[in-house]
Design a protein around this motif. Structure first.
Motif, PDB file in Angstrom:
ATOM      1  N   GLN A 168     -36.615 -11.936  -4.825  1.00  0.00           N
ATOM      2  CA  GLN A 168     -35.949 -11.148  -5.874  1.00  0.00           C
ATOM      3  C   GLN A 168     -36.307  -9.674  -5.754  1.00  0.00           C
ATOM      4  O   GLN A 168     -35.465  -8.799  -5.936  1.00  0.00           O
ATOM      5  CB  GLN A 168     -36.343 -11.677  -7.256  1.00  0.00           C
ATOM      6  CG  GLN A 168     -35.712 -13.014  -7.593  1.00  0.00           C
ATOM      7  CD  GLN A 168     -36.242 -13.579  -8.903  1.00  0.00           C
ATOM      8  OE1 GLN A 168     -37.108 -13.009  -9.535  1.00  0.00           O
ATOM      9  NE2 GLN A 168     -35.724 -14.728  -9.289  1.00  0.00           N
ATOM     10  N   LEU A 169     -37.585  -9.402  -5.437  1.00  0.00           N
ATOM     11  CA  LEU A 169     -38.040  -8.022  -5.277  1.00  0.00           C
ATOM     12  C   LEU A 169     -37.309  -7.354  -4.120  1.00  0.00           C
ATOM     13  O   LEU A 169     -36.801  -6.234  -4.252  1.00  0.00           O
ATOM     14  CB  LEU A 169     -39.557  -8.016  -5.040  1.00  0.00           C
ATOM     15  CG  LEU A 169     -40.214  -6.650  -4.843  1.00  0.00           C
ATOM     16  CD1 LEU A 169     -40.118  -5.829  -6.120  1.00  0.00           C
ATOM     17  CD2 LEU A 169     -41.665  -6.808  -4.430  1.00  0.00           C
ATOM     18  N   ALA A 223     -33.232  -3.752  -1.937  1.00  0.00           N
ATOM     19  CA  ALA A 223     -32.041  -3.597  -1.089  1.00  0.00           C
ATOM     20  C   ALA A 223     -30.872  -3.061  -1.911  1.00  0.00           C
ATOM     21  O   ALA A 223     -30.138  -2.177  -1.458  1.00  0.00           O
ATOM     22  CB  ALA A 223     -31.678  -4.930  -0.450  1.00  0.00           C
ATOM     23  N   HIS A 224     -30.724  -3.577  -3.128  1.00  0.00           N
ATOM     24  CA  HIS A 224     -29.627  -3.127  -4.003  1.00  0.00           C
ATOM     25  C   HIS A 224     -29.807  -1.649  -4.374  1.00  0.00           C
ATOM     26  O   HIS A 224     -28.851  -0.871  -4.345  1.00  0.00           O
ATOM     27  CB  HIS A 224     -29.599  -3.995  -5.265  1.00  0.00           C
ATOM     28  CG  HIS A 224     -28.479  -3.657  -6.188  1.00  0.00           C
ATOM     29  ND1 HIS A 224     -27.165  -3.940  -5.889  1.00  0.00           N
ATOM     30  CD2 HIS A 224     -28.478  -3.027  -7.394  1.00  0.00           C
ATOM     31  CE1 HIS A 224     -26.394  -3.515  -6.876  1.00  0.00           C
ATOM     32  NE2 HIS A 224     -27.166  -2.957  -7.799  1.00  0.00           N
ATOM     33  N   GLU A 225     -31.081  -1.307  -4.702  1.00  0.00           N
ATOM     34  CA  GLU A 225     -31.356   0.086  -5.085  1.00  0.00           C
ATOM     35  C   GLU A 225     -31.116   1.042  -3.922  1.00  0.00           C
ATOM     36  O   GLU A 225     -30.683   2.170  -4.124  1.00  0.00           O
ATOM     37  CB  GLU A 225     -32.798   0.224  -5.579  1.00  0.00           C
ATOM     38  CG  GLU A 225     -33.069  -0.437  -6.915  1.00  0.00           C
ATOM     39  CD  GLU A 225     -32.255   0.178  -8.047  1.00  0.00           C
ATOM     40  OE1 GLU A 225     -32.136   1.412  -8.086  1.00  0.00           O
ATOM     41  OE2 GLU A 225     -31.721  -0.578  -8.872  1.00  0.00           O
ATOM     42  N   LEU A 226     -31.419   0.611  -2.695  1.00  0.00           N
ATOM     43  CA  LEU A 226     -31.210   1.470  -1.526  1.00  0.00           C
ATOM     44  C   LEU A 226     -29.743   1.492  -1.102  1.00  0.00           C
ATOM     45  O   LEU A 226     -29.251   2.494  -0.574  1.00  0.00           O
ATOM     46  CB  LEU A 226     -32.064   0.984  -0.349  1.00  0.00           C
ATOM     47  CG  LEU A 226     -33.573   1.217  -0.459  1.00  0.00           C
ATOM     48  CD1 LEU A 226     -34.281   0.562   0.704  1.00  0.00           C
ATOM     49  CD2 LEU A 226     -33.893   2.703  -0.493  1.00  0.00           C
ATOM     50  N   ASN A 277     -26.927   1.419  -2.846  1.00  0.00           N
ATOM     51  CA  ASN A 277     -26.002   2.300  -3.583  1.00  0.00           C
ATOM     52  C   ASN A 277     -26.004   3.736  -3.053  1.00  0.00           C
ATOM     53  O   ASN A 277     -24.943   4.257  -2.695  1.00  0.00           O
ATOM     54  CB  ASN A 277     -26.339   2.273  -5.083  1.00  0.00           C
ATOM     55  CG  ASN A 277     -25.966   0.946  -5.708  1.00  0.00           C
ATOM     56  OD1 ASN A 277     -25.160   0.192  -5.168  1.00  0.00           O
ATOM     57  ND2 ASN A 277     -26.566   0.633  -6.837  1.00  0.00           N
ATOM     58  N   PRO A 278     -27.170   4.398  -2.964  1.00  0.00           N
ATOM     59  CA  PRO A 278     -27.125   5.773  -2.424  1.00  0.00           C
ATOM     60  C   PRO A 278     -26.722   5.817  -0.955  1.00  0.00           C
ATOM     61  O   PRO A 278     -26.047   6.753  -0.524  1.00  0.00           O
ATOM     62  CB  PRO A 278     -28.550   6.298  -2.621  1.00  0.00           C
ATOM     63  CG  PRO A 278     -29.396   5.122  -2.947  1.00  0.00           C
ATOM     64  CD  PRO A 278     -28.505   4.057  -3.456  1.00  0.00           C
ATOM     65  N   LEU A 279     -27.112   4.769  -0.170  1.00  0.00           N
ATOM     66  CA  LEU A 279     -26.737   4.759   1.249  1.00  0.00           C
ATOM     67  C   LEU A 279     -25.225   4.602   1.414  1.00  0.00           C
ATOM     68  O   LEU A 279     -24.631   5.181   2.329  1.00  0.00           O
ATOM     69  CB  LEU A 279     -27.459   3.637   1.989  1.00  0.00           C
ATOM     70  CG  LEU A 279     -28.955   3.863   2.236  1.00  0.00           C
ATOM     71  CD1 LEU A 279     -29.570   2.630   2.879  1.00  0.00           C
ATOM     72  CD2 LEU A 279     -29.191   5.083   3.111  1.00  0.00           C
ATOM     73  N   ALA A 280     -24.606   3.825   0.513  1.00  0.00           N
ATOM     74  CA  ALA A 280     -23.145   3.655   0.576  1.00  0.00           C
ATOM     75  C   ALA A 280     -22.455   5.010   0.369  1.00  0.00           C
ATOM     76  O   ALA A 280     -21.450   5.324   1.030  1.00  0.00           O
ATOM     77  CB  ALA A 280     -22.687   2.651  -0.474  1.00  0.00           C
ATOM     78  N   VAL A 281     -23.007   5.827  -0.527  1.00  0.00           N
ATOM     79  CA  VAL A 281     -22.436   7.157  -0.787  1.00  0.00           C
ATOM     80  C   VAL A 281     -22.583   8.036   0.449  1.00  0.00           C
ATOM     81  O   VAL A 281     -21.633   8.701   0.881  1.00  0.00           O
ATOM     82  CB  VAL A 281     -23.129   7.816  -2.007  1.00  0.00           C
ATOM     83  CG1 VAL A 281     -22.676   9.243  -2.183  1.00  0.00           C
ATOM     84  CG2 VAL A 281     -22.844   7.009  -3.263  1.00  0.00           C
ATOM     85  N   VAL A 282     -23.762   8.004   1.069  1.00  0.00           N
ATOM     86  CA  VAL A 282     -24.009   8.812   2.265  1.00  0.00           C
ATOM     87  C   VAL A 282     -23.045   8.411   3.381  1.00  0.00           C
ATOM     88  O   VAL A 282     -22.429   9.254   4.040  1.00  0.00           O
ATOM     89  CB  VAL A 282     -25.475   8.653   2.733  1.00  0.00           C
ATOM     90  CG1 VAL A 282     -25.700   9.296   4.101  1.00  0.00           C
ATOM     91  CG2 VAL A 282     -26.438   9.249   1.717  1.00  0.00           C
ATOM     92  N   VAL A 283     -22.929   7.072   3.596  1.00  0.00           N
ATOM     93  CA  VAL A 283     -22.036   6.581   4.652  1.00  0.00           C
ATOM     94  C   VAL A 283     -20.580   6.968   4.344  1.00  0.00           C
ATOM     95  O   VAL A 283     -19.813   7.360   5.234  1.00  0.00           O
ATOM     96  CB  VAL A 283     -22.181   5.048   4.822  1.00  0.00           C
ATOM     97  CG1 VAL A 283     -21.100   4.485   5.744  1.00  0.00           C
ATOM     98  CG2 VAL A 283     -23.559   4.722   5.394  1.00  0.00           C
ATOM     99  N   GLY A 284     -20.210   6.859   3.062  1.00  0.00           N
ATOM    100  CA  GLY A 284     -18.832   7.219   2.670  1.00  0.00           C
ATOM    101  C   GLY A 284     -18.514   8.676   2.971  1.00  0.00           C
ATOM    102  O   GLY A 284     -17.446   8.985   3.540  1.00  0.00           O
TER     103      GLY A 284
END
Length: 201
Positions: free
Chosen positions: A160-161, A166-169, A171-178
């Motif tokens: 779970q941790l 992974a979820h927290e990382l 979101n911002p990585l998706a923005v960078v890649v976008g």
């Protein structure tokens, strides 16, 4: 005189028949007692005032690997490692009894370690003096299952941790890649950025 002798004979015969019935009833009771004691899954032992074995059921034989003929008249304490036996003695001296007292032991034939729960209660008898009733339950399998359950729960928490991180990382990585994709699709991306954008992607 004959009537008197006949009466004495009849009374004696009646007492003999009553005694025979009592003996039969006692033997029946003992047979039921043995069947009950030997039919339980828990080890059951009777001890005298010096903690020497007077009763040793079949489950005791299986649990400790010692037959009744070798245990009768012997002390119970050597069945446990010295430190465990000392703890049991101290608790009995302090409280006068033990209930669900956790002890470790080893099977005398296989050497397998066992986790036991011991209940030892005193029985006061007018004639024989103090005796002890002992019930021992083998918790080895239960302890193994609890250990596995704790490991599984720990792995679940770690999972779970990791999932949360992974979820927290993500979101911002998706923005960078976008943004990197958008810059890469521009009609004329600057030459200096092409290698950097490819590296980001």
């Amino acid at each position: 005189e004959r009537m008197e002798n006949l009466a004495i004979f009849c009374n004696t015969t009646g007492l003999a028949l009553q005694n025979a019935e009592l003996v039969e009833s006692l033997m029946e009771s003992q047979a039921r007692y043995r069947t009950t004691i030997n039919g339980t899954a828990d080890a059951i032992a009777g001890l005298d005032g010096d903690f020497c074995v007077t009763i040793w059921n079949r489950s005791s034989e299986r649990m400790f690997g010692v037959e009744a003929r070798h245990m009768l008249g012997k002390s119970l304490f050597p069945l446990f490692p010295p430190e465990e036996a000392r703890r049991l003695r101290e608790e009995l001296a302090r409280a006068g009894f033990v209930r669900d007292f956790a002890l470790k032991s080893k099977h005398s034939k296989t050497g397998a370690e066992t986790n036991l729960s011991v209940t030892c209660t005193p029985i006061e008898r007018e004639v024989q003096g103090k005796e002890w009733s002992v019930v021992v339950r083998d918790l080895t399998e239960q302890t193994k299952l609890q250990t596995q359950l704790i490991k599984t729960e720990k792995l679940s928490v770690v999972g779970q941790l990791i999932s949360g991180i992974a979820h927290e990382l993500n979101n911002p990585l998706a923005v960078v890649v976008g943004y990197a994709e958008l810059l890469g699709r521009a009609e004329q991306p600057p030459e200096t950025l092409k290698d950097d954008l490819a590296y980001i992607m």
